[in-house]
Design an enzyme around this catalytic site. Structure first.
Site: not given
Lengths: 605, 605
Positions: B27, B112, B142, B302, B329, B350, B375
């Site tokens: 590689s 990767l 690739d 929050r 939010s 994200e 998330f």
């Protein structure tokens, strides 16, 4: 009629959110015409027999538009208009985001960017496994096209030419907090999506004739089709139509909105049901035969897993295997060689690999998906949602821990046990030798929910004879006497270190019990409590960060009991670099010498 | 000379892998000409002053080609040819995959699909914050183009028109276990990438003149440029050139390969160093002023986070904020309003949000990135690698736990504490009121590594006065007496349940100590041990799955001590649906009544 149906879906969506005092009516209004035309003219679905394998699949990838989905169920006559009152209420199956608590919902959505990939999995099953001509329709939001996972799905479906898959993109130009990147520029999306080998159609998403024609075009296409529909968020209600700042809120005046939409109606759609077909059943299940390894031989558990899996493929025709372009390392290559028709190369796209697995599982196949343990972190949200869906997945992570050696920290799974334990109804297994690995690989097929098997890169000695059994939730006591002063609990590679430590300690006159905790969730509470009571001291040793892994599983097993033992946890304490496996275990403080030292200190106290 | 340099890089890459007995020489061989031309003709880098802010950045997104990177360092004269002997050895800075153990490596790679996104973050800093004309060069494989995260990066960089970013894609057509999807079809990649607004160039990756021209074209482009270079894996060594099954292995006969490549040479490249510039320093740091909230008021944590952040933005000019399209939010919208130049909308991506944050942090900015706690699972691998890189990131997850109410399980962060605790050198904070949130938001800026703050959607009463301090690693004892029979440990929303429970228990004559464990990692061992010694019983209560969260952090703090208390852990035990926040806490078994019951049982034993 279609326009009237669209209006009714809007009214019911507005009603649902109003009853709940929360929800996403504006995101429902934009897609109402798209769904009216689908329901009345294109969806082939037998609502009386959700298990009919000839049924189409409809996925709301934009799960927050659940009021629209439930309004469709009302129009289809399977949910009463009255039931909308309970939208988002405790105990209601009409949850804030769709889940399989409803028989017509295949998978939970609400984490954006997942529905299309799962749909691709179902379509792949239809094309390559089930060989049935059902279609998969996925309602996507435009905002979620920013998620890379969508592009994994476009690539996968385009490459596989999944003609039976249609993405319906509700391009309402407004995300949660404001405009999307591309607004109403459907050409921008079409350029991107068609570059991935899809057929694309750009339409006005409120023109029912155009929608109808687009669906017909999709059905006739030999490629997967993306319908890019320009729509207006909040369509039909002036107070909120194409207005910013009203996402995710009930309409300010629902009564006026309903009047503006033309008032309530009770159109009942006869959804075209496909002829009933009996669900395919896997061939008579034969007893799973797995290879047996001679005690004392050195065999990597990843190899034993791969050989067991290939062998099981002969007995279970419903078994399918997915690879993230590392099948030579995880050893799923053995299965690929023997069962090429049930092997799916997903390339380096762990999210899409998981989504495909979920889609195949919905169609009744039992997927094994494998990559390096570290790279499961790439698909963690997909696995989280699969758990919420109650999907039956067997996931395998190879190259666990520092014991992989020279490749360094990027390749070492050191957080996977923590991540997989912290999932709804998950099972976490971590065998130390080839025979237990083979048995547990077979046992995974008989369990349910998310099952995770952690394997080791290095060859390790075969400890167990072929007669041993390894029930999930069990453990193995490998050294034990009435005079044990301490219990050493390991799993995987550290079982071998624990045994070496126990032997060295025995030479010093310290008797140590050794437990192979191959099942980390559920965990063998009885054996651990007995060990605690018998020895009063426990040393845990794991090839994982000290947080959330084996040590925490052991501690958890001891909670609630009156007499807690003294516990010392050994886990990887510093960031590893490159080194040999033996050096790595020593540096991490989890080799036999480290265990011996910890025990010495503990018994001296 | 360029061809000769390419040969030398190959020889040194082969030597390194041969010394190590492992690694990825093939590689490296495919990309050697690409890197030779870059090093000798286009990279502007002062190897004597890695901190020079005028330096270009070079990222090996295909981190497994580390032998090539290290061979470049040899050619640049900063690593001796001799040092290659220690490649992948214990203690060597020449690790299996590049890490910032080397001064010229900005970020760890090896997982990767991450390098391009991080490069986009650096390029964004150059364009919009630093306003310097350095370039960012990213060597990509690739195979990794299958990762969705690459397409988030293409989208982000294309949209921002990051002309200073170049992706050099080594299209050697062979992945780890076989051919890639598109083989040498560079046009397939070019179609996709140019659809995302990039300039693309397709070349023969072994033609040094073509490479040189492509780099010049990239430098002149007003868009980001992707160079799609057709190459041959193992180029120059017949035994392995374009051969399957030789990935990730040293060459079978290194001596012969070196001879075939023309033998060793000692070309020393004078890399063009930009003029030295002093690193920008943030303005004189003013004392961070954060808002103060009146005790008894109800304010969501929050909101307090968002207000503190906006306020801190005035004192700290190096503070930047990133959003995943949920700023209304998470409340980072307040910062966006007051400091629009330092606010970056990353849309629903994200992974790219995290990658951008890492890129900005490399350039000396201090990023806060926020989305829903649930998330963060989408970006877990990126956060994992950021931890390996030692990146300074402040991450915030809102909408934690079942207490969000009606939206349902897809939106509930129930695994985030487990995931963030299981990271190298991470900090995990979970405040229960507005004043502690504001203080901890400020404290995050003075810490290092990955810092995670968990916030709550619902309004909760302000408990603390403005004079209180909240050191990281501390806790607050909210109820305490000499007669305490039990300690209740909560954090965030459950602190309020714990207080209610303690009051109810007091009415029954049971004295309970209450600890607000706002710092979950590091954890306040001293206070917890004292509580264990004083009360002998501990009940933990958390809005999180019972695995890997607060309960496990408490148990961990008690390990090694002689007298373990009896511990009962309360956490979310069933899959939630929709319900009100109060109903959710009750169903999960983590409300005040559940705590009271658990304590009653425990003291009765």
């Amino acid at each position: 009629m279609l326009t009237a149906l669209g209006r009714q879906l809007r009214v019911d969506a507005v009603r649902a959110a109003d009853f709940a005092g929360s929800g996403h009516p504006t995101s429902s209004l934009s897609a109402a015409d798209l769904m009216a035309v689908l329901l009345a003219g294109h969806l082939r679905y037998d609502f009386e027999a959700a298990q009919n394998p000839a049924n189409d699949h409809l996925i709301f990838s934009k799960g927050h538009a659940s009021p629209l989905l439930y309004a469709m169920y009302v129009a289809a006559g399977v949910v009463s208009s009255e039931e909308l009152r309970w939208y988002r209420s405790s105990g209601s199956r009409l949850q804030g985001h769709p889940t399989p608590a409803l028989p017509w919902v295949d998978v939970a959505t609400g984490s954006l960017g997942q529905g299309l990939g799962i749909g691709a999995g179902m379509a792949l099953a239809g094309k390559r496994l089930d060989r049935r001509d059902f279609r998969v329709w996925v309602l996507c939001g435009d905002s979620e096209l920013a998620e890379g996972s969508m592009w994994e799905a476009f690539e996968h479906a385009g490459y596989e030419r999944l003609h039976n898959l249609t993405a319906i993109v509700d391009v309402n130009r407004l995300g949660q907090r404001g405009p999307t990147r591309h607004g109403w520029d459907t050409a921008a999306y079409a350029r991107r999506i068609s570059a991935f080998g899809w057929h694309t159609v750009e339409i006005d998403g409120h023109d029912v004739e155009a929608i109808d024609a687009a669906y017909a075009e999709a059905a006739a296409s030999e490629s997967p089709t993306a319908i890019l529909a320009r729509t207006r968020k909040g369509k039909g209600v002036r107070a909120v139509e194409d207005v910013e700042g009203v996402h995710g809120k009930p309409l300010p005046d629902a009564e006026a909105a309903i009047a503006e939409l033309g008032g309530r109606s009770a159109i009942r759609v006869e959804v075209a049901a496909p002829e009933y077909e009996r669900p395919s059943r896997p061939d008579e299940l034969r007893e799973l035969a797995v290879p047996v390894y001679e005690q004392g031989r050195r065999v990597a558990t990843r190899t034993a897993f791969g050989q067991a899996l290939a062998s099981m493929g002969h007995a279970r025709s419903d078994l399918v295997v997915l690879d993230g372009e590392v099948s030579d390392s995880t050893r799923t290559a053995y299965f690929a060689t023997e069962h090429p028709d049930r092997f799916f190369e997903c390339y380096i796209a762990e999210q899409q690999m998981t989504a495909t697995a979920v889609g195949l599982s919905v169609r009744g196949w039992l997927p094994f998906a494998a990559t390096f343990a570290a790279f499961w972190s790439r698909a963690y949200d997909f696995v989280r949602m699969a758990a919420v869906s109650g999907a039956d997945l067997c996931l395998v992570g190879s190259h666990a821990g520092v014991s992989i050696g020279a490749d360094g920290p990027s390749q070492m799974g050191l957080e996977d046990i923590a991540a997989f334990r912290a999932l709804w109804r998950s099972t976490v297994l971590y065998p130390c030798d080839a025979n237990s690995t083979a048995h547990l690989t077979a046992a995974m097929t008989e369990h349910s929910g998310i099952r995770y098997l952690r394997t080791t890169r290095e060859d390790t000695p075969v400890l167990y004879g072929p007669e041993e059994t390894f029930p999930i939730g069990g453990s193995k006591v490998l050294r034990s006497s009435d005079a044990d002063e301490v219990t050493i609990v390991g799993a995987g590679i550290t079982v071998h270190e624990a045994l070496r430590a126990a032997d060295a300690l025995a030479d010093e006159g310290v008797r140590a019990r050794v437990v192979d905790l191959y099942s980390l969730k559920p965990v063998d509470v009885a054996t651990l409590r007995r060990a605690a009571a018998d020895t009063g001291r426990i040393v845990t040793v794991e090839d994982h960060w000290p947080q959330g892994g084996l040590g925490d599983a052991v501690l958890d097993a001891l909670t609630g009991s009156i007499a807690m033992p003294t516990v010392v946890k050994l886990g990887v304490l510093a960031l590893p670099g490159s080194a040999t496996p033996a050096e790595q275990l020593r540096h991490a403080g989890i080799d036999a010498d480290s265990v011996v030292e910890a025990v010495r200190e503990l018994v001296a106290e």
